[in-house]
Enzyme design. Structure first.
Site, PDB file in Angstrom:
ATOM      1  N   PRO A 120       0.827  -1.215   0.000  1.00 39.83           N
ATOM      2  CA  PRO A 120       0.000   0.000   0.000  1.00 39.83           C
ATOM      3  C   PRO A 120       0.856   1.259   0.000  1.00 39.83           C
ATOM      4  CG  PRO A 120      -0.769  -1.550   1.663  1.00 39.83           C
ATOM      5  CD  PRO A 120       0.552  -2.061   1.179  1.00 39.83           C
ATOM      6  N   GLY A 133       1.565   3.963  -4.947  1.00 42.22           N
ATOM      7  CA  GLY A 133       1.054   4.680  -6.116  1.00 42.22           C
ATOM      8  C   GLY A 133       0.453   3.799  -7.186  1.00 42.22           C
ATOM      9  N   SER A 171      10.933 -19.048   2.470  1.00 39.49           N
ATOM     10  CA  SER A 171      12.117 -18.241   2.164  1.00 39.49           C
ATOM     11  C   SER A 171      13.021 -18.039   3.380  1.00 39.49           C
ATOM     12  CB  SER A 171      11.690 -16.871   1.631  1.00 39.49           C
ATOM     13  OG  SER A 171      10.972 -16.154   2.618  1.00 39.49           O
ATOM     14  N   LYS A 211      12.678  -7.183  -0.468  1.00 46.92           N
ATOM     15  CA  LYS A 211      13.577  -7.630   0.593  1.00 46.92           C
ATOM     16  C   LYS A 211      14.877  -6.836   0.584  1.00 46.92           C
ATOM     17  CE  LYS A 211      11.666 -12.306   0.667  1.00 46.92           C
ATOM     18  NZ  LYS A 211      11.917 -13.741   0.424  1.00 46.92           N
TER      19      LYS A 211
END
Length: 1091
Positions: A592, A595, A970, A1013
């Protein structure tokens, strides 16, 4: 009496006011040539019975005759002089014109005689009575006077005789319908020369013209240029009155009373306009020698009551003076014709054919009168002038009346006028009247049909429907439904509908034309046609394929977002080369505040496309996408069709927001409905449930937004082109804040022109210590908070006097505030005088003095936004053994995810190994911990066999922030590194971050979200990042500003990771690190056995 006639019931008075302007004397012309119209100046005398002509019928004042002329149709009479002045002027003119003529002297003596002034009402009535029966004699009707001589007063008020022979007349063409003898007709004359001629004729007392019907019903002229323009048979008519037309100063209305049929023998076309000569002087000297007897008796009154009537008996022939009555008209550019009187053929009144046809006409009149109320008044007025037996005595007049009152074809009416055989005329008139009867019957049928349909409606509605039905049957005017059909057809003609849509449109339009407006299906069909004609079939907006323009627009609105901008530029380049582009489906995925939604609007502005946005977050109804079926009440098309209607182009940009949050309910699965919409192979014939016709959406550019792809169904995700938007790094946030956020917040706070500055170091502090999230939405809120606090401080420092309420309120606001003070009601209740307590513009902005200066920097920032949220760059400045920095991807962007491992109790030979996991881990993460634990034991056993840590240690693995759910493949290498760090008792470099999934054999697997990340690692102060070798392409695509200061290392196997995090490790130390503790515990365990 012709329908729509303007009958001059005040013809005598109107003529008196507007016609002759010379004084009446006893002198008259020879009756065989000309008789002037006598005008009476004193209207009060005419109203008295003593001044009523004894030999004429009185003007009727019955309601039937008077009501056919509306009061608004009565024009103002041409003004005349006052009686006294007029009489004085006319006396002078008469004396100059006549001198001492003997006729004038006799007239004056007669007017002064007692016999004239002593006439009574009874004498007049008696004279009228006797005159009606003895008008053919020369001396009858004199009221018993000696020798039958009449006084000059009686001569002055006697009815003039219409000349039987009038060989040349001025021709006036008429349109629409012919005139019939005995029935008035009002016409409008606009030609100035014809108007002058009419006025001259009336001034001379010769108001006779010939009226002939135009062959072309659309002709509108006042002169006849060729004999082929009009029918050669017309009527000889008398001008009874003329008066100006209201609103048209150059026109007059002329009322004609036809006397007989005439035929053109020669046309004298109008000559060019020239100045007319002086009026012709008429010699009146011989007229005085004529006796009243020589003037001839007055003719018998006609059967039709009018202001002027024909005489039944022609006057005896006398000497004709050598004078042409129309000679003065040759000086005017008008039409003159030589005419011959048409004489009706002899007929037998007792002929059975004539009597039968006459009876049939009377019978048809009765039937029409029963059906049509308009005929009743006309027939009753006609019968007032005819006795019951006279109808059969005068069949010719009955035929003329039948033709005059009917609304037949022009050719048929003219044929009746031209027919001189009475039997044939009656037959043709009967045919015309029969058509009128059929029209009346159809009118009655329509009336009954309409009455049956609206039995319980109000009377006003019934009358309106009846009028519509009559107009529709007669073709006079179309009703509202016809106009609606025409409106839909006009709108459809402007659109390029496909053949299938056009066929459906024609069917629905035909259905609408045959439906009654009161039917329930009428509105359904009308609404459907309304939607069908509001879709922009074949209408596209002109796109802008300028690369430079697109780059300028995108850079103005957004900073960074290179991937998105490059994709849009590729789209524009293809369109520039091909001349057109097919619609694409783009999906922006990112946290969020980065844009995603606003970039869609910028793309529409760069491409010059219309923009439409709707959100599908939480949507559970398929009808929002596909529309409702028309069988439901209040059915509407889906949002896509509504977008086309609003944008009015086939190629808008439609932004579908929050596609990852679509719901599912009992009304269907909206995400499945999007499969057809967002498939480039199917949306060229998108079928909406409401429209039920294929709609081409292939030219629409669809842009979708989502925070994550995990919740998007795989088939739907496969149809979209994903573009990932990672979070912003600190320098990007700085640029966005300086270019966009700070100026907008400053203006929003009312400090646009005030010297309030948020310095760069203040922005850096705000970004690093308060707003570390991926997007800039929170940063925007904090900047707005800084400026709001500044506005409050300015007002508090300067005081309320500088910003008083009197200056801030407008005049309307002050008045509304005064009314509010009078209101003592509770604020929960709406006051009765709310209209006075509100206004459109109650306040105006106040200007801050120029001497105000505010600066916000790093030192005083906490006074505006409070203490910092983040006090350090990372969680651990120095990491203990067992702590490793991992990287995770979340819907809010990337984040640093630490993995902590500790030894729960001291090692000894009796302790048992184990693994405890906490941190709100989900299933995938739990499996990753088991794999990492097993792999760590394998590495330790293979590389450092002397280290028995995992054989005796009970380990607790934890991921901080337990309130946040954690899942995803991950974190395998991070967990293994944390366990090995604990087993080797070796702390890791706090600036190393890592991400990657691990297999039990040590293979490092590919992960997602490397950009996010990396941003998170940079934000946490990492200087090295370890990622799977399969993600090397993602690393190379990262912008340099993100990779700046970070060393990236790709790892295919865990051995690569081990060498990076544990460099230069001492194998001997690693093997013996726990050996002493385990041996000490072993000796304590052997003592009880020796005892």
């Amino acid at each position: 009496m012709v329908r729509g006639q303007i009958l001059p019931w005040t013809a005598l008075r109107s003529t008196r006011n507007s016609a002759l302007r010379y004084r009446i004397t006893s002198a008259t012309y020879s009756t065989s040539v000309l008789q002037p119209i006598y005008l009476y100046k004193n209207s009060s005398k005419l109203d008295q019975p003593a001044y009523r002509p004894a030999h004429t019928r009185p003007f009727t004042s019955s309601l039937q005759r008077r009501k056919e002329r509306a009061p608004d149709d009565v024009p103002e009479p041409i003004p005349v002089k006052d009686d006294v002045e007029t009489q004085t002027d006319e006396k002078k003119e008469a004396e100059q014109a006549e001198g001492n003529a003997e006729a004038s002297l006799e007239a004056r003596r007669a007017s002064d005689s007692p016999a004239a002034s002593g006439t009574t009402a009874g004498d007049t009535k008696g004279s009228s009575s006797s005159g009606s029966g003895g008008e053919s004699g020369s001396g009858s009707g004199d009221g018993g006077r000696k020798g039958g001589k009449k006084t000059s007063t009686e001569k002055a008020i006697q009815k003039p005789v219409v000349p039987e022979v009038y060989p040349q007349v001025m021709a006036i063409p008429i349109a629409k319908r012919p005139l019939f003898p005995g029935f008035y007709k009002a016409i409008t004359v606009r030609d100035k020369h014809v108007i002058a001629a009419v006025q001259e004729m009336m001034r001379r007392g010769q108001p006779y013209v010939g009226a002939f019907l135009f062959k072309d019903e659309n002709a509108d002229k006042d002169v006849i240029e060729s004999s082929d323009d009009v029918h050669d048979v017309g009527v000889f008519a008398q001008i009874t009155s003329a008066f100006p037309v209201s609103g048209e100063p150059d026109s007059i209305t002329v009322v004609l009373y036809p006397h007989r049929r005439i035929k053109i023998s020669k046309l004298i076309p109008p000559k060019p306009a020239s100045s007319p000569d002086a009026p012709v002087t008429i010699d009146l000297t011989d007229s005085k020698h004529e006796s009243p007897k020589e003037q001839g008796p007055i003719e018998k009154s006609g059967d039709v009551v009018a202001s002027f009537e024909e005489s039944s008996t022609p006057p005896p022939s006398t000497d004709v003076q050598p004078y042409e009555p129309t000679a003065f008209l040759r000086d005017y550019p008008i039409s003159l014709v030589d005419v011959d009187n048409l004489v009706e053929e002899n007929y037998d009144k007792k002929s059975p054919v004539i009597r039968a046809v006459t009876s049939e006409i009377v019978s048809v009149f009765r039937e029409v009168a029963q059906l049509n109320h308009l005929f009743r008044d006309q027939i009753s007025t006609f019968t007032l002038t005819q006795s019951a037996g006279n109808v059969h005595e005068e069949p010719a007049k009955l035929a003329d009346f039948a033709a005059a009152v009917s609304t037949g074809e022009i050719r048929e009416l003219q044929d009746v006028l031209e027919t001189m055989n009475i039997e044939e005329r009656l037959t043709k008139a009967l045919m015309v009247l029969k058509k009128e009867l059929m029209n009346a019957q159809l009118q009655s049928k329509i009336s009954k049909d309409v009455e049956n349909k609206i039995q319980k409606r109000q009377r006003e509605y019934w009358l309106m429907e009846q009028m519509k039905g009559i107009r529709r049957e007669l073709g006079i005017e179309s009703d509202g439904k016809d106009k609606l059909v025409e409106k839909f057809r006009e709108k459809a003609n402007k659109l390029a509908m496909p053949e299938a849509v056009k066929k459906t449109f024609e069917e629905e339009l035909s259905k609408l034309a045959h439906l009654e407006p009161a039917a329930s299906e009428f509105n359904v069909t009308r609404n459907y046609l309304d939607w069908l004609t509001q879709i922009p079939w074949g209408q596209q907006s002109a796109e802008n394929f300028g690369i430079k323009n697109a780059m300028t627009v995108l850079d103005e609105d957004h900073h960074g977002l290179k991937d998105v901008k490059d994709r849009i530029l590729e789209f524009i380049a293809v369109g520039k080369l091909r001349g057109t582009v097919e619609g694409k489906i783009l999906c922006f995925v990112g946290p969020p505040g980065v844009g995603k939604t606003s970039i869609g609007k910028s793309i529409a502005r760069a491409l010059n496309r219309q923009y439409y946005r709707f959100s599908v977050g939480g949507l559970t109804d398929v009808a929002e996408i596909k529309g409702h079926r028309r069988t439901y009440v209040g059915a509407l098309p889906g949002r896509i069709i509504q977008a086309l209607k609003k944008c009015q182009t086939e190629n808008p940009l439609i932004l579908i927001d929050e596609v990852d949050k679509i719901g599912r309910g009992h009304q269907g699965d909206p995400s499945s409905a999007l499969l057809e919409l967002l498939d480039p192979e199917q949306n060229n014939s998108f079928l909406d449930h409401y429209m039920d016709v294929p709609v081409d959406l292939s030219k629409v550019l669809f842009v979708c937004t989502a925070n994550m792809t995990d919740t998007i169904p795989r088939p739907l995700l496969d149809r979209m082109e994903l573009i990932e938007l990672s979070g912003y790094v600190a320098d990007e946030k700085m640029a966005i804040a300086e270019r966009f956020l700070a100026p907008a917040a400053k203006e929003l706070s009312g400090l646009k022109d005030v010297d309030v500055a948020l310095n760069k170091d203040g922005l850096e502090e705000l970004i690093n210590r308060y707003c570390r999230e991926s997007g800039v939405r929170n940063l925007k809120k904090q900047i707005e908070k800084v400026y709001r606090k500044s506005a409050l401080n300015i007002i508090q420092d300067l005081g309320e006097e500088v910003f008083s309420e009197d200056k801030a309120l407008t005049e309307e606001g002050k008045a509304a505030q005064e009314e509010s003070k009078k209101d003592e009601s509770d604020v929960k209740e709406t006051p009765e005088a709310i209209e006075k307590e509100r206004t459109a513009n109650p306040r105006k902005s106040l200007r801050v003095p120029d001497g105000v200066h505010v600066s916000i920097d790093r030192n005083n920032l906490k006074d505006y936004v409070g203490p910092p949220v983040f006090t350090s760059d990372r969680l651990y400045e120095t990491t203990p053994p067992g702590v490793a920095m991992g990287l995770a991807w979340t819907s809010m962007g990337g984040a640093a995810l630490y993995v902590e491992s500790i030894l729960e109790n001291a090692l000894n030979s009796a302790s048992r190994p184990g693994l405890e996991r906490t941190g709100n881990l989900k299933n995938v993460m739990k499996e990753s911990t088991v794999i990492a634990y097993s792999f760590a034991k394998s590495v330790l056993a293979r590389l450092f066999p002397g280290n028995k840590f995992f054989e005796k240690a009970k380990v607790h693995l934890h991921c901080p922030e337990g309130a946040v759910q954690k899942d995803g493949p991950s974190a395998g290498i991070t967990m293994a590194t944390s366990l090995l760090s604990l087993a080797l008792d070796k702390p890791l470099d706090p600036t190393i971050a890592m991400t990657g999934e691990l297999t039990v054999t040590g293979k490092v697997l590919r992960i997602g979200g490397l950009r996010e990340k990396t941003v998170a690692a940079r934000r946490a102060g990492a200087k090295m990042i370890i990622f799977p070798a399969d993600n090397i392409s993602d690393w190379l695509e990262l912008p340099e500003n993100i990779k700046e200061g970070i060393n990236g290392h790709a790892a295919s196997w865990y051995s690569d990771v081990f060498d990076l995090v544990f460099p230069n490790i001492d194998s001997e130390h690693a093997n013996n690190i726990w050996k002493s503790q385990l041996a000490k515990h072993d000796r304590h365990a052997e003592k009880p056995e020796e005892d």
